[in-house]
Design a protein around this motif. Structure first.
Motif, short mmCIF file in Angstrom:
data_model
loop_
_atom_site.label_atom_id
_atom_site.label_comp_id
_atom_site.label_asym_id
_atom_site.label_seq_id
_atom_site.Cartn_x
_atom_site.Cartn_y
_atom_site.Cartn_z
N SER A 1 0.83 -1.21 0.00
CA SER A 1 0.00 0.00 0.00
C SER A 1 0.86 1.26 0.00
N GLN A 2 1.99 1.23 0.73
CA GLN A 2 2.87 2.40 0.75
C GLN A 2 3.53 2.63 -0.61
N PHE A 3 3.79 1.55 -1.33
CA PHE A 3 4.37 1.67 -2.68
C PHE A 3 3.40 2.43 -3.58
N ILE A 4 2.13 2.01 -3.56
CA ILE A 4 1.13 2.69 -4.38
C ILE A 4 0.95 4.13 -3.92
N ASP A 5 0.85 4.33 -2.61
CA ASP A 5 0.65 5.67 -2.05
C ASP A 5 1.76 6.63 -2.46
N SER A 6 3.01 6.15 -2.43
CA SER A 6 4.17 7.00 -2.71
C SER A 6 4.10 7.61 -4.11
N PHE A 7 3.65 6.82 -5.08
CA PHE A 7 3.65 7.31 -6.46
C PHE A 7 2.36 8.04 -6.83
N VAL A 8 1.24 7.61 -6.26
CA VAL A 8 -0.04 8.26 -6.58
C VAL A 8 -0.01 9.73 -6.16
N VAL A 9 0.44 10.00 -4.92
CA VAL A 9 0.43 11.38 -4.43
C VAL A 9 1.36 12.26 -5.26
N LEU A 10 2.52 11.75 -5.64
CA LEU A 10 3.45 12.55 -6.44
C LEU A 10 2.93 12.76 -7.86
N PHE A 11 2.31 11.73 -8.41
CA PHE A 11 1.80 11.83 -9.78
C PHE A 11 0.70 12.89 -9.86
N ILE A 12 -0.23 12.86 -8.92
CA ILE A 12 -1.35 13.82 -8.94
C ILE A 12 -0.87 15.23 -8.58
N ALA A 13 -0.10 15.32 -7.49
CA ALA A 13 0.28 16.64 -6.96
C ALA A 13 1.29 17.35 -7.85
N PHE A 14 2.24 16.60 -8.44
CA PHE A 14 3.34 17.27 -9.13
C PHE A 14 3.42 16.98 -10.64
N TYR A 15 3.06 15.77 -11.05
CA TYR A 15 3.06 15.50 -12.50
C TYR A 15 1.88 16.21 -13.16
N ILE A 16 0.69 16.08 -12.55
CA ILE A 16 -0.50 16.76 -13.07
C ILE A 16 -0.55 18.21 -12.60
N GLY A 17 -0.31 18.42 -11.30
CA GLY A 17 -0.51 19.74 -10.72
C GLY A 17 0.62 20.72 -10.90
N ALA A 18 1.85 20.24 -11.14
CA ALA A 18 2.98 21.17 -11.22
C ALA A 18 3.87 20.94 -12.44
N ASN A 19 3.43 20.07 -13.36
CA ASN A 19 4.14 19.82 -14.62
C ASN A 19 5.56 19.29 -14.43
N TRP A 20 5.77 18.50 -13.36
CA TRP A 20 7.05 17.83 -13.22
C TRP A 20 7.16 16.77 -14.31
N SER A 21 8.41 16.44 -14.67
CA SER A 21 8.62 15.36 -15.63
C SER A 21 8.32 14.02 -14.96
N LEU A 22 7.92 13.04 -15.77
CA LEU A 22 7.60 11.73 -15.22
C LEU A 22 8.83 11.08 -14.59
N SER A 23 10.01 11.30 -15.17
CA SER A 23 11.23 10.72 -14.61
C SER A 23 11.53 11.28 -13.23
N LEU A 24 11.28 12.58 -13.01
CA LEU A 24 11.51 13.18 -11.70
C LEU A 24 10.53 12.64 -10.68
N VAL A 25 9.26 12.50 -11.07
CA VAL A 25 8.25 11.94 -10.17
C VAL A 25 8.63 10.52 -9.77
N LEU A 26 9.04 9.70 -10.74
CA LEU A 26 9.40 8.32 -10.45
C LEU A 26 10.64 8.25 -9.56
N ALA A 27 11.62 9.12 -9.84
CA ALA A 27 12.86 9.11 -9.06
C ALA A 27 12.61 9.47 -7.60
#
Length: 270
Positions: free
Chosen positions: A197-223
């Protein structure tokens, strides 16, 4: 009715566990605005990771990570004795209260401050040398207030969605493992469900907050997600003994017979 609740140990335990669960979730959200260096806090040299083409990564974490592992441990304890419905009730209640708190923060930061308040903390008295006693690093209280409590909308949305998804996955994995192992291997079902569950949580929050919300690159979100998950993975393992201590305390409080009945009902309900 009140007397019945007060005298009912399983109900009192649920209220106690639920209150601690919700308090930790709320606090984690509110302190999460601060980013801290784990290595420097511990007096260590910052790590130098490279993931997905992103270099110079270290454990710069949101302060909320101090409490989120505790929330997921609490999830497993509640799940053990009160089942899916107990966790689901508390998860929705926590999410609702977090959303309510942010709405109140929104209104709070948009209130017009009193004329004296933004500079009210700046001292005017002089010390014995004739100099100002303390020079504040904050020149505008209202601006600082807005920065601390005014988290971005996408961060709030991402955090709430990730929390609920993580809770749902944690509960399902926990009970699936418990059906296979019975009452044995509490470390496996609790730690295993938390790690997933923590694995899923870690990436979901970053993807929504920063990939969608702040235009971060996908590589930065994953890293950054990988770095965050390394910390959460270590904490989930380190907190495993707490599960056994909590179980011992609960069974001493309820008695083995009543504790066994609760666990059997929780498993059957799942």
């Amino acid at each position: 009715m009140i007397q019945t609740i007060v005298n009912n140990r399983p109900i009192k335990l649920f209220i106690l566990l639920g209150g601690f669960f919700i308090a930790n979730a709320l606090i984690a959200e509110f302190i999460g605005v601060k980013i801290f260096s784990l290595e420097k806090t511990l007096g260590l040299t910052p790590a130098n990771f490279s993931f997905f083409g992103v270099d110079n990564l270290s454990f710069n974490l949101t302060a909320g990570v101090l409490l989120w592992p505790v929330v997921f441990v609490m999830t497993d304890i509640i799940n053990e004795y009160y089942g899916m419905r107990g966790v689901r009730l508390l998860s929705w209640l926590a999410a609702g209260l977090i959303a309510y708190a942010f709405v109140m923060f929104y209104f709070g930061i948009h209130l017009t401050p009193a004329d004296f308040w933004p500079q009210s903390h700046i001292p005017t008295e002089l010390d014995e040398t004739g100099k100002q006693a303390i020079l504040s690093k904050v020149s505008d209280y209202d601006y600082a207030y807005r920065l601390v409590f005014g988290q971005g909308l996408w961060i709030i949305i991402g955090s709430l969605i990730a929390f609920l998804i993580g809770q749902i996955i944690d509960v399902k994995v926990f009970h699936r493992i418990k059906r296979m192992t019975g009452d044995r291997f509490i470390w496996l079902r609790a730690t295993g469900s938390t790690l997933i569950s923590q694995f899923i949580d870690s990436f979901v929050v970053l993807f929504i907050a920063f990939y969608i919300g702040a235009n971060w690159s996908l590589s930065l979100v994953l890293a950054i997600g990988v770095v965050n998950y390394i910390y959460k993975f270590v904490m989930a393992i380190a907190l495993t003994p707490c599960l056994y201590l909590a179980r011992m305390a609960i069974e001493a409080y309820l008695g083995k017979e009543q504790a066994s009945e609760l666990k059997a009902a929780a498993l059957a309900e799942s």
